[in-house]
Design an enzyme around this catalytic site. Structure first.
Site, PDB file in Angstrom:
ATOM      1  N   LYS A  22      24.548  57.123  65.378  1.00 23.06           N
ATOM      2  CA  LYS A  22      25.143  55.787  65.280  1.00 23.06           C
ATOM      3  C   LYS A  22      25.372  55.288  66.694  1.00 23.06           C
ATOM      4  O   LYS A  22      26.177  55.843  67.428  1.00 23.06           O
ATOM      5  CB  LYS A  22      26.467  55.841  64.505  1.00 23.06           C
TER       6      LYS A  22
ATOM      7  N   THR B 284      29.605  55.200  57.270  1.00 19.91           N
ATOM      8  CA  THR B 284      28.651  55.295  58.372  1.00 19.91           C
ATOM      9  C   THR B 284      29.200  56.033  59.591  1.00 19.91           C
ATOM     10  O   THR B 284      28.427  56.528  60.395  1.00 19.91           O
ATOM     11  CB  THR B 284      28.195  53.891  58.818  1.00 19.91           C
ATOM     12  N   ASP B 285      30.525  56.123  59.720  1.00 18.77           N
ATOM     13  CA  ASP B 285      31.083  56.720  60.940  1.00 18.77           C
ATOM     14  C   ASP B 285      30.551  58.126  61.204  1.00 18.77           C
ATOM     15  O   ASP B 285      30.177  58.448  62.320  1.00 18.77           O
ATOM     16  CB  ASP B 285      32.613  56.768  60.859  1.00 18.77           C
TER      17      ASP B 285
ATOM     18  N   THR C 269      31.882  52.367  53.384  1.00 16.53           N
ATOM     19  CA  THR C 269      31.775  50.919  53.222  1.00 16.53           C
ATOM     20  C   THR C 269      30.849  50.516  52.091  1.00 16.53           C
ATOM     21  O   THR C 269      31.095  49.560  51.370  1.00 16.53           O
ATOM     22  CB  THR C 269      31.293  50.290  54.545  1.00 16.53           C
TER      23      THR C 269
END
Lengths: 410, 634
Positions: free
Chosen positions: A231, A154-155, A78
């Protein structure tokens, strides 16, 4: 007719003019002069003017004298994404150089070498890519980088952070950064995260860290240790949280001051060491009530070399699984137990089931996060010969992933 | 309107072109992009506060919008108040859900009422707004229809556009470098309706706004009350420029706003002509004059200097006297320069036409003029603020001064309560729109459009009520616009009663009772129906209805007949009426002989008081007339 052409669309008696845009249905989508896109069931389409291709103005990177040299390695995600007007979706196709030109404050902090390693969404990452990335990071450090920033989706950013933590002993900061709101929006967290990451990259914190929003406000970023971060939210800016350990510190966005909360490896404290072998045939197996032990057998039969169990509570699986654990151990496969609770420490000595699991050959993963244990298992098997040696590595802290005491404050 | 005579403008002659935009909140159960309720909250109920900064981003065409760009003049901190009725979507911490189908349905109904062409696929866009009123930095908005019209006294007025969009957050505090917003309002669905520039006069603008407002309310599915509808007005005169005046909350201000904006443009053009004649210029650079004011008695300046501020001044060649020229009542060219400077985060500027004042002396002025090499024909502007802001502010004011040499700048202005306006931002370009990729487009099918139930407009319904039920225009209007209109039609049909009595029972009487503090909210359709039933059976006089409703409001579980009894209103027959009338006429014999037939008025009151509304007025008056006749003839 091509995307970008100026066209006129007739629907019944009404005629519309606009720029042809990509459509996901049978309708014709145009951008009207007032900026709105509309979808129309066209009776007739007429070309008014061929469109001209638009290229974003690219700012050349100018290097300032006297600032530390930092490398930005872009892998996608992202933070490096923008709207793709062909598919209408957000995709990774924004280079590290574009990130720098979009965030002018970065040039106050360091001068940059920018390299695109991948342009992939982080769900498409894999162990081979971690190895390639670790080599690229090491190469930057060898050629004089005083800090390395890795932009990442970020995943799966925490998996990559863990992989780099084990593969590189670093004399300079290696900072993972991403964003939860795409950088094409005014509210994006990309700028603040990148500025804080750059601040850490030129700091004394020579660790593999992950720098992202600490809360929902634009005040601080947390500096998480690469082996302690997870996360914990699908969408919030502060999705990343350190588990079982305080973060290394935090960066104040406006003042760019760093405050640390504990010890860390200092710049130049070690020489660069790269151990870039990973055994990708490792599995993380989540136990759920009633799950069949055939699941565990499958991995053994399929040739997996290491297994991390994500058990319940203190680290349990059904007692029906115990023969399968024994079977794996007998086959020379290390089995390490972690917990679905994430927070807290494994203790398989409290209940009978745990004791039987240990007797069958399972080893406690202590206070390691399940995903970190998985990545560590790949690394341990890649750099040792055999089960015993790998298990010895698994139960020792190699990159801050294990501790002997859990603070009461986390 | 007397104000109009004051400005004395001939709108045809000055080439007035005007259109209006209406923003109406929809009364849907949930917000446009999340499941939160569409309710406003007390700021004190906020359970979380957070803050953000925003930065402009490039559009899909690689441009940064000029309105968005200007916002970066100021890097302000935006503080947001969150509630237990707002969620992560308002906080820009979660992707939006799909476009709320209920809101889409209402928007489609309105588009149909306005005879619009509806698009086949509704695409949600992001419109860049980085003034902090949207946490995301953009407002989500979707184009629904175009090519509509409404009928007005001046002919058809075109409706160019209808958009469905999300309401912005509510600003609750402006601390210059910090703005505080409340998230309760963010995301409430609203429709934006824009007319074609077909409006020919201020009065016409008001009429069009009235018609549109009536049509919106006729749907029964829009929010009512203060702040739920806002009008923007676009105005230009020949030689002027398109100016958008935003945020007109009161309908009766619209004509005044159109008038004062036309006046402003006419006056700015006059000033432009004078400046041209003088060969005026605004090309000077700001000059630091801080040293002149080190010991100044001006509190404003001392306040700024204490914060390590500076005083900057710039000469405006040939501007003397014109900076103080009025463009709207109470607002001068100098005010316009000051508005621009304030956008850069200062309190305002000083200009030569208003000085000496504010503790700035003639002596100070002479020194400044000397420093700027300003002659008597020249004006100057001055600002005292922290360095960076002072310079940005003065440059912004100089820019506005240069625009005065050209004429009227295109801009967005904010309506002020008196009908004048102040600068808000440049007119946004289309560069501020890009697709909201998180929200899939909505297909509008023929079946969807057929299923829509179009409401009867209030005006049509009022005309029907006049015709069908013989109501006077006022009562017909009240009843047509009431949510009880269906109940009215049922009750008129069910009981053989005059329609006016039913309207009073349903509308006027409860309103009066509410005014006296009666909890009329407890009254149900059944209560009203039961009251009217008693009336039609002759068991209650219409004068007794307020009393019965009052009892029922206090004890909603009670039967209407019991309520009438409790109010002492049950059953008065003809003979009782005659007894009371006879006794009153006897008591007031002198009055009857003096006034003859005209005595009926005062006596009526006395009888009704005695009977306490238990008898029908018509019966009482008939009996009175007979007894008075008897007395006079006997």
């Amino acid at each position: 007719m091509d995307l970008g052409d100026k066209i006129s669309v007739l629907c019944g008696k009404t005629s519309y003019e606009g720029i042809l845009m990509p459509s996901r249905s049978d309708n014709t989508v145009i951008k009207l002069k007032n900026g709105y896109n509309v979808g129309l069931r066209a009776d007739k389409i007429e070309l008014l003017e061929k469109g001209q291709s638009v290229s974003l103005p690219q700012k050349a990177l100018h290097k300032r004298e006297g600032l530390p040299q930092v490398s930005i390695l872009s892998t996608g995600g992202t933070i490096a994404s923008k709207v793709d007007y062909r598919t209408g979706a957000v995709t990774s196709q924004f280079s590290a150089g574009e990130i720098i030109s979009a965030i002018p404050e970065l040039e106050e902090i360091a001068s940059y070498n920018a390299r695109v390693i991948y342009t992939i969404l982080s769900e498409n990452m894999r162990a081979e890519y971690w190895i390639e990335l670790a080599r690229a990071v090491a190469a930057e450090i060898r050629s004089g980088s005083q800090g390395v920033i890795v932009t990442h989706g970020t995943d799966t950013m925490t998996y990559t952070a863990a992989a780099l933590s084990f593969m590189i002993r670093t004399p300079v900061p290696i900072v993972m950064v991403g964003s939860q709101r795409s950088s094409d929006r005014p509210s994006s967290d990309a700028a603040m995260n990148a500025i804080c990451a750059a601040t850490v990259a030129v700091s004394d914190i020579a660790e593999v860290s992950l720098v992202m929003h600490a809360g929902t406000s634009d005040d601080y970023c947390s500096i998480h240790r690469g082996t302690r971060v997870r996360k914990m939210h699908t969408s919030r800016r502060d999705a990343f949280q350190s588990v079982n350990r305080q973060p290394i510190g935090r960066v104040d966005y406006l003042s760019r001051k760093i405050q640390t909360f504990g010890s860390y490896r200092r710049r130049g404290q070690t020489d660069l060491e790269l151990s870039d072998r990973l055994e990708p045939r490792c599995a993380l197996v989540k136990y759920v009530p009633g799950a069949s032990s055939a699941i565990l057998d499958y991995y053994v039969d399929a040739g997996y070399r290491g297994i991390v169990l994500e058990g319940t509570g203190l680290g349990h699986v059904s007692s029906e699984w115990i023969p399968s654990i024994k079977r794996a151990a007998d086959a020379g496969i290390p089995v390490v137990v972690t917990s679905q609770c994430l927070r807290g420490r494994i203790c398989d000595r409290v209940y009978d089931t745990g004791r039987y699991m240990l007797a069958a050959g399972a080893v406690e993963g202590r206070d390691m996060l399940p995903e970190v244990a998985l990545v560590k298992m790949m690394w341990a098997l890649g750099n040792t010969s055999g089960r015993e040696e790998a298990l010895e590595v698994m139960s020792r802290s190699m990159a801050g992933e294990i501790s002997d005491s859990t603070p009461a404050t986390v | 309107m007397t104000d109009r005579e004051e400005s004395g403008l001939d709108y045809r002659a000055i080439g007035l072109v005007s259109g209006i935009e209406i923003h109406q909140q929809l009364d849907s159960a949930s917000k446009l992009f999340c499941g939160c309720p569409t309710v406003l909250r007390e700021v004190g109920d906020s359970n979380l506060e957070f803050f953000r900064y925003l930065r402009p981003s490039r559009s899909e065409l690689g441009e940064i919008d000029r309105a968005a760009l200007e916002e970066t003049l100021v890097s302000r901190k935006f503080i947001y108040k969150s509630y237990d009725t707002t969620c992560l979507v308002e906080a820009d911490e979660e992707p939006p859900s799909v476009l709320n189908p209920e809101a889409v349905e209402i928007a489609l109904i309105i588009a149909r009422l306005l005879h619009m062409q509806i698009v086949d696929e509704v695409h949600t866009m992001r419109k860049t707004v980085i003034d902090g009123s949207n946490t995301s930095g953009f407002q989500r908005t979707a184009y629904v229809g175009s090519h509509g019209h409404v009928e007005t006294s001046q002919g058809e007025v075109g409706i160019d556009i209808l958009c469905l969009e999300e309401e912005a957050a509510r600003i609750i505090d402006d601390r210059d470098d910090e703005l505080v917003f409340s998230l309760d309002r963010l995301g409430i669905p609203l429709v934006e309706i824009g007319t074609a520039p077909d409006i020919v006069s201020p009065a016409h603008a008001r009429e069009v706004a009235q018609i549109l407002g009536m049509m919106l309310r006729s749907t029964g599915r829009v929010k009512r009350g203060l702040g739920t509808i806002r009008q923007d007005v676009n105005v230009s005169v020949a030689g002027g420029a398109r100016v958008e005046v935003k945020g007109v909350q009161a309908l009766n201000l619209i004509d005044r706003i159109v008038e004062l904006e036309a006046l402003r443009q006419v006056n700015l053009l006059k000033i432009r002509d004078q400046l041209k004649e003088r060969g005026a210029q605004a090309s000077d650079e700001p000059v630091d004059v801080t040293d002149i004011f080190r010991k100044s008695a001006s509190r404003v300046i001392q306040g700024a200097l204490k914060k390590e501020g500076v005083v900057l001044a710039a000469r405006l060649r040939g501007f003397a006297g014109l900076i103080g020229q009025e463009v709207q009542p109470g607002r001068r060219l100098g005010t316009e320069l000051s508005d621009r400077a304030r956008r850069a985060g200062v309190g305002g500027i000083f200009h030569s036409d208003e000085l000496p004042a504010y503790g700035i002396t003639d002596e100070d002025l002479a020194l400044v003029r000397d420093r700027l090499h300003a002659s008597d024909e020249d004006g100057f502007i001055m600002v005292a603020a922290p360095g960076d802001r002072a310079s940005k502010a003065l440059l912004a004011a100089l820019e506005r001064a240069r625009e005065a040499l050209v004429g009227v700048p295109e801009e967005t202005r904010r309506a002020l309560p008196d009908g004048a306006s102040e600068y808000m931002r440049p007119l946004p370009g289309s560069a501020r729109m890009y697709p909201e990729t998180d929200v899939p487009p909505v297909l509008v099918t023929g079946e969807m459009l057929e299923r829509l139930k179009l409401p009867e407009l209030f005006t049509d319904r009022a005309a029907r009520f006049q015709e069908e039920h013989g109501l006077n225009p006022e009562l017909a209007r009240v009843m047509a616009a009431s949510p009880n209109f269906q109940l009215f039609e049922e009750l008129v049909k069910r009981y053989d009663l005059p329609a006016a009595v039913v309207v009073r029972t349903l509308e006027t009487t409860p309103q009066e009772l509410a005014h006296d503090g009666v909890p009329v909210g407890n009254l149900t359709d059944d209560h009203f129906s039961a009251c009217l039933a008693l009336l039609s059976q002759g068991k209650l006089a219409k004068e007794g209805i307020p009393e019965v409703l009052k009892v029922l409001a206090a004890s909603p579980e009670m039967e209407a007949a019991a309520a009438a009894e409790q109010a002492g209103l049950a059953g008065v027959d003809r003979s009782q009426v005659e007894t009371v009338v006879k006794s009153i006429v006897a008591q007031k014999e002198k009055l009857v002989r003096d006034r003859q037939e005209r005595a009926i008025g005062p006596l009526m009151g006395l009888v009704m008081k005695e009977l306490r509304g238990r008898a029908d007025g018509a019966l009482v008056s008939e009996t009175l007339r007979r007894e008075i006749q008897k007395l006079l003839q006997g």
